[in-house]
Design a protein around this motif. Structure first.
Motif, mmCIF file in Angstrom:
data_model
loop_
_atom_site.group_PDB
_atom_site.id
_atom_site.type_symbol
_atom_site.label_atom_id
_atom_site.label_comp_id
_atom_site.label_asym_id
_atom_site.label_seq_id
_atom_site.Cartn_x
_atom_site.Cartn_y
_atom_site.Cartn_z
ATOM 1 N N LYS A 139 0.795 -1.374 -0.089
ATOM 2 C CA LYS A 139 0.023 -0.240 -0.178
ATOM 3 C C LYS A 139 0.607 1.058 0.259
ATOM 4 C CE LYS A 139 -3.531 -2.320 2.124
ATOM 5 N NZ LYS A 139 -4.572 -2.640 3.663
ATOM 6 N N GLN A 140 2.117 1.082 -0.345
ATOM 7 C CA GLN A 140 2.722 2.357 -0.509
ATOM 8 C C GLN A 140 2.864 2.724 -1.798
ATOM 9 O OE1 GLN A 140 7.169 1.502 0.757
ATOM 10 N NE2 GLN A 140 6.070 0.789 2.297
ATOM 11 N N TYR A 141 3.105 4.239 -2.288
ATOM 12 C CA TYR A 141 3.717 4.697 -3.893
ATOM 13 C C TYR A 141 4.906 4.423 -4.157
ATOM 14 C CZ TYR A 141 4.865 8.047 -7.419
ATOM 15 O OH TYR A 141 4.489 8.702 -8.505
ATOM 16 N N PHE A 142 5.386 3.657 -5.059
ATOM 17 C CA PHE A 142 6.821 3.659 -5.715
ATOM 18 C C PHE A 142 6.959 4.560 -6.689
ATOM 19 C CE2 PHE A 142 5.643 -0.250 -3.815
ATOM 20 C CZ PHE A 142 6.061 -0.757 -3.061
ATOM 21 N N PRO A 143 7.938 5.736 -6.670
ATOM 22 C CA PRO A 143 7.714 6.549 -7.613
ATOM 23 C C PRO A 143 8.473 5.767 -8.548
ATOM 24 C CG PRO A 143 8.481 7.649 -5.350
ATOM 25 C CD PRO A 143 8.110 6.278 -5.269
ATOM 26 N N PRO A 144 8.312 6.340 -10.067
ATOM 27 C CA PRO A 144 9.035 5.099 -11.415
ATOM 28 C C PRO A 144 10.595 5.767 -11.518
ATOM 29 C CG PRO A 144 6.776 5.931 -11.735
ATOM 30 C CD PRO A 144 6.686 7.158 -10.769
ATOM 31 N N ASP A 145 10.468 6.516 -10.975
ATOM 32 C CA ASP A 145 12.195 7.038 -11.747
ATOM 33 C C ASP A 145 12.776 6.737 -10.142
ATOM 34 O OD1 ASP A 145 10.713 8.867 -9.449
ATOM 35 O OD2 ASP A 145 12.398 10.553 -9.834
ATOM 36 N N SER A 146 12.192 6.033 -9.234
ATOM 37 C CA SER A 146 13.563 5.707 -8.429
ATOM 38 C C SER A 146 12.692 4.428 -7.862
ATOM 39 C CB SER A 146 13.856 6.621 -7.017
ATOM 40 O OG SER A 146 12.206 6.338 -6.832
ATOM 41 N N THR A 147 12.675 3.409 -8.761
ATOM 42 C CA THR A 147 11.802 2.348 -8.575
ATOM 43 C C THR A 147 11.924 1.328 -9.496
ATOM 44 O OG1 THR A 147 10.725 3.048 -7.540
ATOM 45 C CG2 THR A 147 10.159 0.847 -8.265
ATOM 46 N N LEU A 148 12.412 -0.087 -9.594
ATOM 47 C CA LEU A 148 12.163 -0.766 -10.450
ATOM 48 C C LEU A 148 11.387 -1.751 -10.463
ATOM 49 C CD1 LEU A 148 16.189 -1.423 -10.953
ATOM 50 C CD2 LEU A 148 15.069 -0.381 -12.523
ATOM 51 N N VAL A 149 10.530 -2.516 -11.428
ATOM 52 C CA VAL A 149 9.671 -3.378 -10.636
ATOM 53 C C VAL A 149 9.423 -4.411 -11.905
ATOM 54 C CG1 VAL A 149 6.752 -3.570 -11.121
ATOM 55 C CG2 VAL A 149 8.195 -0.924 -10.392
ATOM 56 N N TYR A 150 9.440 -5.318 -12.033
ATOM 57 C CA TYR A 150 9.887 -6.834 -12.394
ATOM 58 C C TYR A 150 8.419 -7.390 -12.233
ATOM 59 C CZ TYR A 150 14.497 -5.623 -12.903
ATOM 60 O OH TYR A 150 15.924 -4.407 -13.451
ATOM 61 N N TYR A 151 7.179 -8.371 -13.078
ATOM 62 C CA TYR A 151 6.930 -8.857 -13.001
ATOM 63 C C TYR A 151 7.324 -10.060 -12.903
ATOM 64 C CZ TYR A 151 2.672 -10.972 -15.058
ATOM 65 O OH TYR A 151 1.582 -12.225 -14.748
ATOM 66 N N LEU A 152 6.908 -11.230 -11.931
ATOM 67 C CA LEU A 152 7.265 -12.498 -11.477
ATOM 68 C C LEU A 152 5.784 -13.599 -11.796
ATOM 69 C CD1 LEU A 152 8.173 -11.502 -7.998
ATOM 70 C CD2 LEU A 152 9.597 -11.483 -10.023
ATOM 71 N N GLY A 153 4.995 -13.182 -12.230
ATOM 72 C CA GLY A 153 3.679 -13.868 -12.716
ATOM 73 C C GLY A 153 2.630 -14.256 -12.295
ATOM 74 N N VAL A 154 1.538 -14.877 -12.430
ATOM 75 C CA VAL A 154 0.484 -15.372 -12.204
ATOM 76 C C VAL A 154 0.405 -16.452 -11.018
ATOM 77 C CG1 VAL A 154 -2.012 -15.590 -12.169
ATOM 78 C CG2 VAL A 154 -0.957 -13.637 -13.899
ATOM 79 N N ASP A 155 0.248 -16.383 -9.451
ATOM 80 C CA ASP A 155 0.046 -17.068 -8.902
ATOM 81 C C ASP A 155 -0.952 -17.656 -8.304
ATOM 82 O OD1 ASP A 155 0.798 -19.401 -6.907
ATOM 83 O OD2 ASP A 155 2.504 -18.067 -5.168
ATOM 84 N N PHE A 156 -1.942 -18.472 -8.484
ATOM 85 C CA PHE A 156 -3.220 -18.040 -7.729
ATOM 86 C C PHE A 156 -3.624 -17.428 -8.908
ATOM 87 C CE2 PHE A 156 -1.347 -20.197 -3.874
ATOM 88 C CZ PHE A 156 -1.322 -21.655 -3.465
ATOM 89 N N VAL A 157 -4.925 -16.142 -8.399
ATOM 90 C CA VAL A 157 -4.944 -15.385 -8.699
ATOM 91 C C VAL A 157 -4.421 -13.728 -9.044
ATOM 92 C CG1 VAL A 157 -7.468 -16.487 -8.684
ATOM 93 C CG2 VAL A 157 -6.671 -14.474 -7.307
ATOM 94 N N ASP A 158 -3.634 -13.691 -8.684
ATOM 95 C CA ASP A 158 -3.251 -12.818 -8.657
ATOM 96 C C ASP A 158 -1.566 -12.253 -9.164
ATOM 97 O OD1 ASP A 158 -4.409 -11.038 -6.152
ATOM 98 O OD2 ASP A 158 -3.676 -12.111 -4.758
ATOM 99 N N ASP A 159 -1.195 -11.137 -9.691
ATOM 100 C CA ASP A 159 0.103 -11.044 -10.062
ATOM 101 C C ASP A 159 1.001 -10.664 -9.634
ATOM 102 O OD1 ASP A 159 -0.407 -10.929 -12.661
ATOM 103 O OD2 ASP A 159 -1.702 -8.971 -13.200
ATOM 104 N N ASN A 160 2.245 -11.276 -9.753
ATOM 105 C CA ASN A 160 3.239 -10.983 -8.780
ATOM 106 C C ASN A 160 4.640 -10.282 -9.333
ATOM 107 O OD1 ASN A 160 2.727 -12.614 -6.110
ATOM 108 N ND2 ASN A 160 1.796 -13.900 -7.986
ATOM 109 N N TRP A 161 4.380 -8.969 -7.799
ATOM 110 C CA TRP A 161 5.808 -8.163 -9.036
ATOM 111 C C TRP A 161 6.764 -8.106 -7.717
ATOM 112 C CZ3 TRP A 161 5.221 -4.937 -13.373
ATOM 113 C CH2 TRP A 161 3.660 -5.230 -13.475
ATOM 114 N N LEU A 162 7.887 -7.848 -8.428
ATOM 115 C CA LEU A 162 9.087 -7.686 -7.443
ATOM 116 C C LEU A 162 8.935 -6.261 -7.644
ATOM 117 C CD1 LEU A 162 11.805 -8.621 -5.483
ATOM 118 C CD2 LEU A 162 12.896 -8.785 -8.292
ATOM 119 N N ILE A 163 9.468 -5.417 -6.382
ATOM 120 C CA ILE A 163 9.621 -4.083 -6.580
ATOM 121 C C ILE A 163 10.665 -3.516 -5.931
ATOM 122 C CG2 ILE A 163 8.785 -1.845 -5.465
ATOM 123 C CD1 ILE A 163 6.227 -3.835 -5.555
ATOM 124 N N LEU A 164 11.552 -2.798 -6.279
ATOM 125 C CA LEU A 164 13.144 -2.875 -6.207
ATOM 126 C C LEU A 164 13.155 -1.126 -6.382
ATOM 127 C CD1 LEU A 164 15.881 -5.058 -7.811
ATOM 128 C CD2 LEU A 164 14.694 -5.407 -5.870
#
Length: 136
Positions: free
Chosen positions: A96-121
Protein backbone atom coordinates in the motif's frame (compact mmCIF):
# COMPACT_ATOMS: atom_id res chain seq x y z
CA UNK A 1 4.62 -79.99 6.46
CA UNK A 2 7.04 -81.85 4.28
CA UNK A 3 10.47 -80.63 3.36
CA UNK A 4 9.32 -79.98 -0.22
CA UNK A 5 6.48 -77.78 1.04
CA UNK A 6 8.95 -75.86 3.25
CA UNK A 7 11.18 -75.16 0.23
CA UNK A 8 8.20 -73.94 -1.82
CA UNK A 9 7.07 -71.67 1.05
CA UNK A 10 10.63 -70.32 1.43
CA UNK A 11 10.87 -69.59 -2.33
CA UNK A 12 7.46 -67.88 -2.25
CA UNK A 13 8.52 -65.76 0.72
CA UNK A 14 11.80 -64.87 -0.99
CA UNK A 15 9.99 -63.89 -4.22
CA UNK A 16 7.47 -61.80 -2.26
CA UNK A 17 10.31 -60.04 -0.43
CA UNK A 18 12.04 -59.31 -3.76
CA UNK A 19 8.82 -57.88 -5.21
CA UNK A 20 8.24 -55.69 -2.15
CA UNK A 21 11.86 -54.49 -2.26
CA UNK A 22 11.56 -53.68 -5.99
CA UNK A 23 8.32 -51.75 -5.47
CA UNK A 24 9.77 -49.76 -2.56
CA UNK A 25 12.93 -49.03 -4.57
CA UNK A 26 10.83 -47.75 -7.49
CA UNK A 27 8.79 -45.54 -5.16
CA UNK A 28 11.98 -44.14 -3.63
CA UNK A 29 13.40 -43.39 -7.09
CA UNK A 30 10.18 -41.64 -8.11
CA UNK A 31 10.24 -39.47 -4.97
CA UNK A 32 13.92 -38.57 -5.48
CA UNK A 33 13.28 -37.72 -9.14
CA UNK A 34 10.27 -35.56 -8.22
CA UNK A 35 12.30 -33.69 -5.59
CA UNK A 36 15.09 -33.08 -8.10
CA UNK A 37 12.60 -31.70 -10.64
CA UNK A 38 11.02 -29.43 -8.03
CA UNK A 39 14.45 -28.20 -6.90
CA UNK A 40 15.43 -27.48 -10.52
CA UNK A 41 12.18 -25.61 -11.18
CA UNK A 42 12.73 -23.41 -8.13
CA UNK A 43 16.42 -22.62 -8.70
CA UNK A 44 17.30 -19.18 -10.10
CA UNK A 45 19.31 -18.75 -13.26
CA UNK A 46 19.54 -15.76 -15.59
CA UNK A 47 18.34 -17.87 -18.52
CA UNK A 48 15.24 -19.04 -16.60
CA UNK A 49 14.53 -15.47 -15.48
CA UNK A 50 14.74 -14.20 -19.06
CA UNK A 51 12.91 -17.11 -20.68
CA UNK A 52 9.76 -17.37 -18.61
CA UNK A 53 8.45 -14.13 -17.14
CA UNK A 54 5.24 -15.87 -16.09
CA UNK A 55 7.08 -18.39 -13.90
CA UNK A 56 9.49 -16.06 -12.12
CA UNK A 57 7.52 -16.35 -8.88
CA UNK A 58 8.89 -19.91 -8.64
CA UNK A 59 12.53 -18.80 -8.68
CA UNK A 60 12.43 -15.36 -7.05
CA UNK A 61 13.02 -16.68 -3.52
CA UNK A 62 16.12 -18.57 -4.64
CA UNK A 63 17.36 -15.42 -6.38
CA UNK A 64 16.78 -13.35 -3.22
CA UNK A 65 18.65 -15.97 -1.16
CA UNK A 66 21.52 -16.13 -3.67
CA UNK A 67 22.04 -12.40 -4.32
CA UNK A 68 22.20 -9.55 -1.84
CA UNK A 69 20.05 -7.01 -3.71
CA UNK A 70 20.11 -4.38 -0.98
CA UNK A 71 23.26 -2.37 -1.58
CA UNK A 72 23.59 -3.56 -5.18
CA UNK A 73 23.90 -0.84 -7.81
CA UNK A 74 21.08 -0.26 -10.26
CA UNK A 75 23.32 -1.23 -13.19
CA UNK A 76 24.26 -4.52 -11.47
CA UNK A 77 20.58 -5.30 -10.89
CA UNK A 78 19.80 -4.56 -14.53
CA UNK A 79 22.70 -6.78 -15.58
CA UNK A 80 21.34 -9.59 -13.36
CA UNK A 81 17.61 -9.23 -14.01
CA UNK A 82 17.42 -7.23 -17.24
CA UNK A 83 15.43 -4.09 -17.88
CA UNK A 84 12.41 -3.62 -15.65
CA UNK A 85 9.05 -4.91 -16.87
CA UNK A 86 6.96 -1.94 -15.84
CA UNK A 87 8.05 1.66 -15.48
CA UNK A 88 4.58 2.95 -14.65
CA UNK A 89 3.30 3.35 -11.11
CA UNK A 90 1.09 0.43 -10.15
CA UNK A 91 -1.16 0.03 -7.16
CA UNK A 92 0.03 -2.85 -4.97
CA UNK A 93 -2.22 -4.64 -2.49
CA UNK A 94 0.17 -5.64 0.29
CA UNK A 95 2.57 -2.72 0.75
CA UNK A 96 0.00 0.00 0.00
CA UNK A 97 2.88 2.35 -0.80
CA UNK A 98 3.53 4.71 -3.65
CA UNK A 99 6.62 3.75 -5.61
CA UNK A 100 7.79 6.63 -7.84
CA UNK A 101 8.77 5.30 -11.27
CA UNK A 102 12.05 7.24 -11.42
CA UNK A 103 13.43 5.59 -8.25
CA UNK A 104 11.92 2.13 -8.59
CA UNK A 105 12.57 -1.00 -10.63
CA UNK A 106 9.54 -3.27 -11.06
CA UNK A 107 9.74 -6.86 -12.33
CA UNK A 108 6.77 -9.04 -13.22
CA UNK A 109 6.91 -12.46 -11.55
CA UNK A 110 3.82 -14.10 -13.01
CA UNK A 111 0.41 -15.13 -11.71
CA UNK A 112 0.29 -17.25 -8.58
CA UNK A 113 -3.28 -18.29 -7.86
CA UNK A 114 -5.25 -15.21 -8.96
CA UNK A 115 -2.86 -12.30 -8.35
CA UNK A 116 -0.10 -10.83 -10.50
CA UNK A 117 3.13 -10.99 -8.48
CA UNK A 118 5.79 -8.28 -8.65
CA UNK A 119 9.29 -7.67 -7.38
CA UNK A 120 9.70 -3.98 -6.50
CA UNK A 121 13.18 -2.54 -5.92
CA UNK A 122 13.51 0.93 -4.38
CA UNK A 123 16.55 2.81 -5.67
CA UNK A 124 18.21 5.70 -3.83
CA UNK A 125 21.39 7.22 -5.26
CA UNK A 126 21.86 4.36 -7.78
CA UNK A 127 21.75 1.76 -4.97
CA UNK A 128 18.95 -0.65 -4.04
CA UNK A 129 17.72 0.29 -0.57
CA UNK A 130 14.68 -1.97 -0.22
CA UNK A 131 12.79 -4.66 -2.06
CA UNK A 132 9.22 -5.84 -1.83
CA UNK A 133 7.31 -8.82 -3.14
CA UNK A 134 3.79 -7.61 -3.82
CA UNK A 135 0.64 -8.39 -5.79
CA UNK A 136 -1.83 -6.48 -7.93
Amino acid sequence: MTENEHRKAARRAKRNNQIIFAVLTCLLLIVVFALCVIKYQHTFSKSKWDASKGDRYKIVNDMLDSYQLIGMSESDVIQLLGEEDSNEQTSFKISKQYFPPDSTLVYYLGVDFVDDNWLILSINGDVVTEYYLDVT
